[in-house]
Design an enzyme around this catalytic site. Sequence first.
Site, PDB file in Angstrom:
ATOM      1  N   GLU A 192       0.880  -1.157   0.000  1.00 22.64           N
ATOM      2  CA  GLU A 192       0.000   0.000   0.000  1.00 22.64           C
ATOM      3  C   GLU A 192       0.926   1.217   0.000  1.00 22.64           C
ATOM      4  O   GLU A 192       1.862   1.268   0.797  1.00 22.64           O
ATOM      5  CB  GLU A 192      -0.874   0.028   1.258  1.00 22.64           C
ATOM      6  CG  GLU A 192      -1.838   1.211   1.230  1.00 22.64           C
ATOM      7  CD  GLU A 192      -2.659   1.364   2.516  1.00 22.64           C
ATOM      8  OE1 GLU A 192      -2.273   0.769   3.544  1.00 22.64           O
ATOM      9  OE2 GLU A 192      -3.662   2.096   2.478  1.00 22.64           O
ATOM     10  N   ARG A 210       5.654 -12.847   9.266  1.00 19.31           N
ATOM     11  CA  ARG A 210       6.435 -11.655   8.964  1.00 19.31           C
ATOM     12  C   ARG A 210       7.727 -11.668   9.767  1.00 19.31           C
ATOM     13  O   ARG A 210       7.857 -12.409  10.748  1.00 19.31           O
ATOM     14  CB  ARG A 210       5.627 -10.401   9.289  1.00 19.31           C
ATOM     15  CG  ARG A 210       5.201 -10.311  10.761  1.00 19.31           C
ATOM     16  CD  ARG A 210       4.604  -8.951  11.021  1.00 19.31           C
ATOM     17  NE  ARG A 210       3.933  -8.584   9.792  1.00 19.31           N
ATOM     18  CZ  ARG A 210       3.105  -7.566   9.599  1.00 19.31           C
ATOM     19  NH1 ARG A 210       2.880  -6.770  10.510  1.00 19.31           N
ATOM     20  NH2 ARG A 210       2.513  -7.308   8.492  1.00 19.31           N
ATOM     21  N   LYS A 251       5.000   0.192  11.105  1.00 13.72           N
ATOM     22  CA  LYS A 251       4.982   1.540  10.539  1.00 13.72           C
ATOM     23  C   LYS A 251       4.684   2.572  11.617  1.00 13.72           C
ATOM     24  O   LYS A 251       5.250   3.662  11.618  1.00 13.72           O
ATOM     25  CB  LYS A 251       3.883   1.613   9.478  1.00 13.72           C
ATOM     26  CG  LYS A 251       4.390   1.437   8.061  1.00 13.72           C
ATOM     27  CD  LYS A 251       3.227   1.437   7.069  1.00 13.72           C
ATOM     28  CE  LYS A 251       3.585   0.614   5.840  1.00 13.72           C
ATOM     29  NZ  LYS A 251       2.428   0.345   4.988  1.00 13.72           N
TER      30      LYS A 251
END
Length: 552
Positions: free
Chosen positions: A34, A259, A269
Site C-alpha cells: 500500500e 512476517r 509503521k
Amino acid sequence: MDNKNTSSNFIRDIVIEDLKSSKVKEVVTRFPPEPNGYLHIGHAKAIVLNFELADEFGGRTNLRFDDTNPTKEDTEYIESIKEDVAWLGFKWDGLYFASDYFEEMYNRAVLLIKKNKAYVCDLSPEEIREYRGTLTQPGKESPYRNRSVEENLELFERMRRGEFKDGEKVLRAKIDMASPNMNMRDPVLYRICHASHHNTGDKWCIYPMYDFAHPIEDAIEGVTHSICTLEFEDHRPLYDWVIKECEMECQPQQIEFARLNLTNTVMSKRKLKQLVDAGFVDGWDDPRMPTISGLRRRGYTPEAIRKFCREIGVAKTNSTVDHRLLEHFIREDLIDKTPRTMAVLRPIKVVITNYPEDKEEIFEVDYNLDAPEMGKRPVPFSRELYIDRDDFMENPPKKYFRLYPGNEVRLKDAYIIKCNEVIKDDKGNVVELRCTYDPETRSGTGFTKRRVKGTIHWVSARHAVPAEFRLYEPLINDDAEGDSENFLEQVNPNSMEVLQGFMEPSMKDARPMDRFQLIRIGYFIVDNKYTTDEKIVLNRIVALRSSFKVKK
RNA sequence: UGGGGCGUAGCCAAGCGGUAAGGCACGGGACUUUGACUCCCGCAUGCGUAGGUUCGAAUCCUGCCGCCCCAGCCA
C-alpha cells in the site's frame, strides 16, 4: 545475480507440487504494497520471496500498488517504493495499481448484487459493529439485508454517483452473520469516501475494501500464488468466496507466512513513524532505521539483504531473528569489496622522538591484501602521528597487546615503535606519547628478528584529514520489543555517537556512498546527507568482529 | 469460555515412519603486520508435555499446556 541457495520452504513446496500436478502452468506472484509508507527489511523478506520464487520457475512477478484507500495513500510513496524494490535488485514484470481495476471491481460488485450475494446497508459504523456480535456471540442480520436486487442495484449506482455522504451507506457481502469467522459476517465490500485519489482523481467516491479488492486484483493479473502474512489467514475463506462468487476465471491461492521481526529494533509503521515524529531519528532514512532507505544510507548492500532474507527462511512460526545475523551478511559481503584504509577516531598524539623533524616517508600500501587488483595508495609517515586512545593504556591488564609504557607495537604497514614517556596535562589526562621507532623494522623489508604481539593503526598528523565519524548502536534496548504504547521508553538514547577524528590522506576525495574498511574499526560509508566539500562524514556500517574483551 | 494458526538448541531453520541438516551466536584451538579474515574442534540421548500405535515416532493418534491472530466503513 548472486548465488541463490534457495532452501526448502513450505511455500516453495506448494509451488513445486502445483506445477507437478499441472494445477498451474506457470508461477505468477506479486508484491502488493500500500503506498502509505516506506519499505523496511520486513518488506524485503516478502519481496525476495515473491520475486525469487517466480524467478526460480521461470514465472513472473508484478509490482502492484494496493491503493484502495485514498485517505491514507500518497504518490510520494510510490516513487520511494519503486526505488527500493529496484535497488534491492528486482525487476517487476507488470507495474499495476489496484485503482486501475476499479471499474472491473464495480462490475463484479454489481454481479454480486444481481446474484443476491451483496446488499446496500444503511447501518452506521457503530451499528454495524454492534450487529457484528463478538468473538463468542453470533451477530445479527442487518435490517437492510433483504432489500430487493433492484433496490440494491439502484442504491449502489447512486452511491457511485455521489448521492450519499461518507458513512451513510456501504455495500456488504451477504454471507453469514453467525459465522465463527468474524470476516464472514457480511463484510463491507465498498464504502463511500469523497476524497481525491492519487491515481483516479475525483472519478470515484466509493472505494473497495481490501477483502474485496485484493482477490480480484490477483485474479485479473493471473496471480497463481498470492503470498501474504499470517494475520490474513482468517481472511482466506473470504478471499476464496470473492473469487468464486465474482466468477473470476483465474483462481489464485492465498498462502500466508510469518512476517519478519528483528531483535533490537521495531518494524511496525506506527512505531517507526513515532521515532521519526519524536525526533529520535533523523528521518525515515536515518542509518539506524530498519527501512530500506535507512539500510541503504547505513551502507548495507542489496546483496547482503537478499542473502539475509534467504537465510532466515519462510515458515509460519512467529519468530524474531537476531539482528547479528544481518550484520554477519554485510560483513561477509563487504570483506572483499572494500578498500582497507586507516583512520583514527579518538586521536592521541604520538611523537617519534628519534625520527627527524623534517623527514617524511611515503609507503605504498595495498588497498586490500586479499584483493590486490584494488591497487595501492601512498601512506605518508612522519615524526608526529595520531593513534586511537583505545590503543594505549598506562596500566594495562594482562593480555593487552597494544601500547603501554615500555611496550612495543607495530604501526600497521610502518615501523615498530616503543613507548617511553607519557605526557599529561594539569588534570592528569594523557595528551601525548613519546616513542622511539626502530628503522630496521620497516614493513616490507622482511624484518623478522623479533615479533610484537600488537599491530595498531595510525595516521600521520601532518597529513591527517579531519573527518566526522558516526557510530551506531541498536535503536531499541535489549529486552524484546514491548507492546506498550510507550515503547519510546525502550529507545536506546545512545544509539549514535559522533566523533571528530582523522583519516589518512588517500581518503580525502571519497564520494558519498563510498565504502571502506577502516582497519581494526569496522566498515564505513561516506554519508550522502551530511558530507560537504569541507568535511566528510562517515557512518559505521558495522564494526569488525572482535574477540578482545579486556575491560579497562 | 467462538474461530484460525504455531511450538525442533540462546536466535532462525531443515526434517514428511528408519534413529536430529545448515546458518547465526557462543566456547576452545591454529594462523595472523587488522585481537579482522581463514582454518580446525565443541555445541539437542533431544524435537512444548503426557500417554498410545509401531520392530522403530520430531514425523501417525489422543489428551493436556503455552504463545500468536481476528470484533476498521485500514491493509
